[in-house]
Design a protein around this motif. Structure first.
Motif, PDB file in Angstrom:
ATOM      1  N   VAL A  66      -4.906  -2.571 -13.122  1.00 20.00           N
ATOM      2  CA  VAL A  66      -4.988  -2.451 -14.647  1.00 20.00           C
ATOM      3  C   VAL A  66      -3.928  -3.212 -15.181  1.00 20.00           C
ATOM      4  O   VAL A  66      -2.807  -2.878 -15.191  1.00 20.00           O
ATOM      5  CB  VAL A  66      -4.956  -0.985 -15.131  1.00 20.00           C
ATOM      6  CG1 VAL A  66      -5.077  -0.779 -16.521  1.00 20.00           C
ATOM      7  CG2 VAL A  66      -6.056  -0.023 -14.392  1.00 20.00           C
ATOM      8  N   SER A  67      -4.562  -4.169 -15.973  1.00 18.46           N
ATOM      9  CA  SER A  67      -3.326  -5.230 -16.590  1.00 18.46           C
ATOM     10  C   SER A  67      -2.928  -4.757 -17.940  1.00 18.46           C
ATOM     11  O   SER A  67      -3.635  -3.948 -18.796  1.00 18.46           O
ATOM     12  CB  SER A  67      -4.177  -6.484 -16.690  1.00 18.46           C
ATOM     13  OG  SER A  67      -4.383  -7.056 -15.504  1.00 18.46           O
ATOM     14  N   ARG A  68      -1.847  -5.351 -18.326  1.00 14.95           N
ATOM     15  CA  ARG A  68      -1.157  -5.019 -19.569  1.00 14.95           C
ATOM     16  C   ARG A  68      -2.007  -5.968 -20.761  1.00 14.95           C
ATOM     17  O   ARG A  68      -2.183  -7.110 -20.562  1.00 14.95           O
ATOM     18  CB  ARG A  68       0.370  -5.212 -19.701  1.00 14.95           C
ATOM     19  CG  ARG A  68       0.916  -5.202 -20.936  1.00 14.95           C
ATOM     20  CD  ARG A  68       2.632  -5.616 -20.788  1.00 14.95           C
ATOM     21  NE  ARG A  68       3.090  -5.466 -21.986  1.00 14.95           N
ATOM     22  CZ  ARG A  68       4.122  -6.058 -22.350  1.00 14.95           C
ATOM     23  NH1 ARG A  68       4.096  -7.652 -21.806  1.00 14.95           N
ATOM     24  NH2 ARG A  68       4.731  -6.106 -23.665  1.00 14.95           N
ATOM     25  N   ILE A  69      -1.837  -5.175 -21.973  1.00 15.48           N
ATOM     26  CA  ILE A  69      -2.510  -6.010 -23.181  1.00 15.48           C
ATOM     27  C   ILE A  69      -1.270  -5.867 -24.101  1.00 15.48           C
ATOM     28  O   ILE A  69      -0.661  -4.753 -24.428  1.00 15.48           O
ATOM     29  CB  ILE A  69      -3.534  -5.475 -23.806  1.00 15.48           C
ATOM     30  CG1 ILE A  69      -4.955  -5.708 -22.545  1.00 15.48           C
ATOM     31  CG2 ILE A  69      -4.178  -5.910 -25.034  1.00 15.48           C
ATOM     32  CD1 ILE A  69      -5.132  -7.048 -22.441  1.00 15.48           C
ATOM     33  N   TRP A 126       0.744  -1.150  -0.095  1.00 13.71           N
ATOM     34  CA  TRP A 126      -0.086  -0.065   0.019  1.00 13.71           C
ATOM     35  C   TRP A 126       0.858   1.257   0.118  1.00 13.71           C
ATOM     36  O   TRP A 126       0.682   2.299  -0.749  1.00 13.71           O
ATOM     37  CB  TRP A 126      -0.872  -0.085   1.162  1.00 13.71           C
ATOM     38  CG  TRP A 126      -1.637   1.128   1.421  1.00 13.71           C
ATOM     39  CD1 TRP A 126      -1.441   2.066   2.549  1.00 13.71           C
ATOM     40  CD2 TRP A 126      -2.947   1.607   0.674  1.00 13.71           C
ATOM     41  NE1 TRP A 126      -2.487   2.935   2.373  1.00 13.71           N
ATOM     42  CE2 TRP A 126      -3.378   2.872   1.589  1.00 13.71           C
ATOM     43  CE3 TRP A 126      -3.626   1.133  -0.283  1.00 13.71           C
ATOM     44  CZ2 TRP A 126      -4.267   3.638   0.980  1.00 13.71           C
ATOM     45  CZ3 TRP A 126      -4.742   2.009  -0.584  1.00 13.71           C
ATOM     46  CH2 TRP A 126      -5.135   3.112  -0.076  1.00 13.71           C
ATOM     47  N   ASN A 127       1.877   1.318   0.865  1.00 15.69           N
ATOM     48  CA  ASN A 127       2.635   2.487   0.916  1.00 15.69           C
ATOM     49  C   ASN A 127       3.819   2.708  -0.382  1.00 15.69           C
ATOM     50  O   ASN A 127       4.223   3.615  -0.393  1.00 15.69           O
ATOM     51  CB  ASN A 127       3.520   2.370   2.219  1.00 15.69           C
ATOM     52  CG  ASN A 127       2.760   2.527   3.477  1.00 15.69           C
ATOM     53  OD1 ASN A 127       1.833   3.244   3.462  1.00 15.69           O
ATOM     54  ND2 ASN A 127       3.050   1.535   4.560  1.00 15.69           N
ATOM     55  N   SER A 128       3.653   1.660  -1.091  1.00 18.21           N
ATOM     56  CA  SER A 128       4.686   1.781  -2.133  1.00 18.21           C
ATOM     57  C   SER A 128       4.080   2.290  -3.422  1.00 18.21           C
ATOM     58  O   SER A 128       4.519   2.735  -4.380  1.00 18.21           O
ATOM     59  CB  SER A 128       5.324   0.315  -2.759  1.00 18.21           C
ATOM     60  OG  SER A 128       4.351  -0.348  -3.215  1.00 18.21           O
ATOM     61  N   ILE A 129       2.703   2.411  -3.569  1.00 16.33           N
ATOM     62  CA  ILE A 129       1.844   2.665  -4.603  1.00 16.33           C
ATOM     63  C   ILE A 129       2.375   4.122  -5.150  1.00 16.33           C
ATOM     64  O   ILE A 129       2.456   4.485  -6.501  1.00 16.33           O
ATOM     65  CB  ILE A 129       0.448   2.618  -4.287  1.00 16.33           C
ATOM     66  CG1 ILE A 129       0.141   0.926  -4.477  1.00 16.33           C
ATOM     67  CG2 ILE A 129      -0.284   3.207  -5.587  1.00 16.33           C
ATOM     68  CD1 ILE A 129      -1.215   0.622  -4.014  1.00 16.33           C
ATOM     69  N   PRO A 130       2.311   5.243  -4.189  1.00 16.39           N
ATOM     70  CA  PRO A 130       2.781   6.581  -4.951  1.00 16.39           C
ATOM     71  C   PRO A 130       4.179   6.475  -5.591  1.00 16.39           C
ATOM     72  O   PRO A 130       4.223   7.142  -6.590  1.00 16.39           O
ATOM     73  CB  PRO A 130       2.856   7.340  -3.461  1.00 16.39           C
ATOM     74  CG  PRO A 130       1.946   6.641  -2.326  1.00 16.39           C
ATOM     75  CD  PRO A 130       2.020   5.144  -2.918  1.00 16.39           C
ATOM     76  N   SER A 131       5.137   5.711  -5.029  1.00 20.25           N
ATOM     77  CA  SER A 131       6.332   5.523  -5.865  1.00 20.25           C
ATOM     78  C   SER A 131       6.249   4.944  -7.180  1.00 20.25           C
ATOM     79  O   SER A 131       6.864   5.267  -8.135  1.00 20.25           O
ATOM     80  CB  SER A 131       7.379   5.100  -4.777  1.00 20.25           C
ATOM     81  OG  SER A 131       7.137   3.797  -4.564  1.00 20.25           O
ATOM     82  N   GLN A 132       5.405   3.983  -7.023  1.00 23.18           N
ATOM     83  CA  GLN A 132       5.238   3.139  -8.270  1.00 23.18           C
ATOM     84  C   GLN A 132       4.551   3.945  -9.443  1.00 23.18           C
ATOM     85  O   GLN A 132       5.108   3.869 -10.602  1.00 23.18           O
ATOM     86  CB  GLN A 132       4.140   1.983  -8.057  1.00 23.18           C
ATOM     87  CG  GLN A 132       4.743   0.966  -6.796  1.00 23.18           C
ATOM     88  CD  GLN A 132       5.593  -0.117  -7.405  1.00 23.18           C
ATOM     89  OE1 GLN A 132       5.812  -0.276  -8.609  1.00 23.18           O
ATOM     90  NE2 GLN A 132       5.883  -1.173  -6.570  1.00 23.18           N
ATOM     91  N   LYS A 192      -0.509  -2.018 -13.632  1.00 26.48           N
ATOM     92  CA  LYS A 192      -0.351  -0.881 -12.927  1.00 26.48           C
ATOM     93  C   LYS A 192      -1.027  -0.993 -11.679  1.00 26.48           C
ATOM     94  O   LYS A 192      -2.357  -1.713 -11.785  1.00 26.48           O
ATOM     95  CB  LYS A 192      -0.671   0.124 -13.665  1.00 26.48           C
ATOM     96  CG  LYS A 192       0.108   0.505 -15.083  1.00 26.48           C
ATOM     97  CD  LYS A 192      -0.249   1.609 -15.743  1.00 26.48           C
ATOM     98  CE  LYS A 192       0.116   1.913 -17.107  1.00 26.48           C
ATOM     99  NZ  LYS A 192      -0.444   3.074 -17.719  1.00 26.48           N
ATOM    100  N   LEU A 193      -0.906  -0.494 -10.468  1.00 25.53           N
ATOM    101  CA  LEU A 193      -1.964  -0.468  -9.318  1.00 25.53           C
ATOM    102  C   LEU A 193      -2.103   1.072  -8.983  1.00 25.53           C
ATOM    103  O   LEU A 193      -1.305   1.789  -9.019  1.00 25.53           O
ATOM    104  CB  LEU A 193      -1.172  -0.968  -8.130  1.00 25.53           C
ATOM    105  CG  LEU A 193      -1.303  -2.597  -8.245  1.00 25.53           C
ATOM    106  CD1 LEU A 193      -0.671  -2.785  -6.830  1.00 25.53           C
ATOM    107  CD2 LEU A 193      -2.562  -3.245  -8.325  1.00 25.53           C
ATOM    108  N   PHE A 194      -3.582   1.498  -8.912  1.00 22.84           N
ATOM    109  CA  PHE A 194      -4.017   2.773  -8.652  1.00 22.84           C
ATOM    110  C   PHE A 194      -4.618   2.559  -7.440  1.00 22.84           C
ATOM    111  O   PHE A 194      -5.268   1.612  -7.141  1.00 22.84           O
ATOM    112  CB  PHE A 194      -4.783   3.359  -9.626  1.00 22.84           C
ATOM    113  CG  PHE A 194      -4.191   3.389 -10.902  1.00 22.84           C
ATOM    114  CD1 PHE A 194      -3.497   4.742 -11.093  1.00 22.84           C
ATOM    115  CD2 PHE A 194      -4.294   2.526 -11.995  1.00 22.84           C
ATOM    116  CE1 PHE A 194      -2.901   4.823 -12.490  1.00 22.84           C
ATOM    117  CE2 PHE A 194      -3.387   2.617 -13.186  1.00 22.84           C
ATOM    118  CZ  PHE A 194      -3.083   4.036 -13.626  1.00 22.84           C
ATOM    119  N   VAL A 195      -4.685   3.613  -6.665  1.00 20.55           N
ATOM    120  CA  VAL A 195      -5.504   3.761  -5.215  1.00 20.55           C
ATOM    121  C   VAL A 195      -6.822   4.164  -5.736  1.00 20.55           C
ATOM    122  O   VAL A 195      -7.373   4.341  -6.886  1.00 20.55           O
ATOM    123  CB  VAL A 195      -4.887   4.559  -4.309  1.00 20.55           C
ATOM    124  CG1 VAL A 195      -3.617   3.983  -3.726  1.00 20.55           C
ATOM    125  CG2 VAL A 195      -4.905   6.135  -4.595  1.00 20.55           C
TER     126      VAL A 195
END
Length: 436
Positions: free
Chosen positions: A283-286, A239-245, A303-306
């Motif tokens: 959101v998965s890659r195609i 959860w805390n890594s998402i902003p840096s991702q 990709k992960l979004f909050v």
């Protein structure tokens, strides 16, 4: 506070095919308020039952699931007669009593005249944990944070929201600065109802941050309280890594940014838990843009979004001063807030699925591919006015989509096969695509 989901609830009420309705969504997106407000406005009576730590309800549903007996028990508990013609039954935090969920099947089969809405902040988790579930016997509605258009209405700009809804872009362009200022505010405040309410009442960004920090703290407490103990540290790290991702140029999720040497197997359960809570969107890659996109999903790249752009801006420590620095806000964190914002506007439409595209060499990346079930619409997200979109040009030359979309701070413009859509009109994309 205006919520577009209210219209869906009225349609549900009038439908001859109505089933018990399950309202899904993350904690604090306004589910309880929406159910109660709907009951107050659309029915003569509302019977509200909160199942959290409710031993009486646990006892009522622990015996058999005979509908007549349950209704009698609910009447005794609420102290009112439940008339199906004018009464709404609300079951809140229904995941706390799994048999109450199971009973919906019998209400649908044996007493379909009753109007029942259920909700639960951690309902998605309960369902994945094997709770007996009435498949095919219920309707679903997912509630998200307020969209930008709902935010405009909540902050006293109903007429500006209506202009967007009417697609009167010549008039919209005349008030571009108003929309841009409101969009800056939305990036900071987001769409969590309590944060929006506090902003609309006070215009105080410090108070907004306090609300957001409280919400984030409540989510952290949920990790410890409800997740299996062995995955709590992994949930927190992820959860805390998402902003840096999202701050990377390439926003593909990397396990190594969660923990050095991190691997998929280590964090898969944590991702699923946060997703079931409604706290993240995956959101998965195609690699092959063909219908249905789901069939060409790359399960290893995503990709992960909050759930909310305001919460993301709080997690990243966005400063108030950035709101005053021209359009710097839109390019902060390499456009992470902008991509999060666009995702948040599109995901509220249940009829579309979202993916992203990269070719095998990684030389062409499209921020979002939108599967409308009839078409695939490539969407390039630009944080400023820059309309140079090399990847979109490459994609169009290779796949010749019927419609491509760029969204940026530039004005609305339409040419054959290409739509330039202002960021503040992102939620109108699907409606505009139908008329293109």
């Amino acid at each position: 506070m205006y919520r577009s989901a209210m219209k869906t609830l009225y349609q549900w009420k009038e439908s001859e095919y109505r089933k018990p309705l399950i309202l899904q969504g993350a904690r604090q997106v306004g589910k309880t308020w929406l159910m109660k407000e709907f009951g107050q406005n659309a029915y003569e009576h509302t019977v509200y039952i909160n199942f959290d730590s409710n031993t009486q309800m646990q006892g009522l549903f622990a015996a058999d699931l005979d509908v007549k007996r349950i209704l009698l028990g609910l009447e005794l508990y609420a102290g009112v007669k439940i008339n199906p013609a004018n009464t709404l039954l609300i079951f809140d935090e229904v995941q706390e009593v799994p048999n109450a969920l199971k009973s919906l099947k019998y209400f649908y089969e044996n007493a379909p005249q009753y109007h029942i809405i259920c909700a639960g902040s951690l309902l998605g988790i309960a369902l994945h944990q094997g709770t007996s579930f009435p498949v095919g016997k219920v309707d679903f509605l997912h509630l998200y944070p307020l969209t930008f258009e709902e935010f405009l209405i909540a902050t006293g700009k109903e007429s500006f929201a209506q202009l967007l809804n009417d697609h009167d872009f010549s008039m919209v362009s005349s008030f571009q600065q108003t929309y841009m200022d409101a969009l800056k505010h939305y990036y900071y405040v987001g769409g969590m109802p309590e944060a929006v309410l506090r902003f609309s009442q006070t215009q105080d960004f410090n108070l907004v941050r306090q609300v957001q920090q409280r919400i984030l703290s409540a989510y952290e407490q949920d990790f410890s309280k409800h997740a299996p103990l062995e995955i709590v540290p992994k949930i927190r790290m992820l959860w805390n890594s998402i902003p840096s991702q999202l701050a990377k140029e390439n926003k593909k999720f990397l396990y190594g940014l969660v923990r050095e040497g991190g691997r998929a197997k280590e964090f898969e359960t944590a991702i699923m838990w946060l997703s079931d809570c409604g706290l993240i969107h995956k959101v998965s890659r195609i690699t092959t843009p063909a219908l249905p996109l789901k069939a060409y999903e790359d399960l290893k790249a995503f990709k992960l979004f909050v759930l909310d752009v305001g919460l993301l801006s709080c997690m990243t420590g966005l400063r108030q001063q950035t709101l005053l620095s021209g359009n710097d806000l839109f390019v902060e964190f390499k456009g992470a807030l902008t991509e999060q914002y666009v995702l948040q506007q599109l995901i509220t439409d249940p009829d579309i699925s979202l993916y992203y595209y990269t070719n095998d060499r990684g030389s062409c990346e499209i921020d979002f591919l939108i599967d409308t079930s009839c078409d695939i619409i490539p969407l390039e997200v630009k944080a400023a006015r820059n309309l140079k979109a090399k990847s979109l040009k490459t994609y169009r030359e290779k796949y010749s989509p019927a419609l491509s979309v760029r969204t940026s701070m530039a004005d609305y413009r339409k040419e054959p096969g290409l739509l330039d859509l202002p960021l503040y009109a992102a939620s109108e994309l699907k409606k505009l695509s139908r008329s293109s």
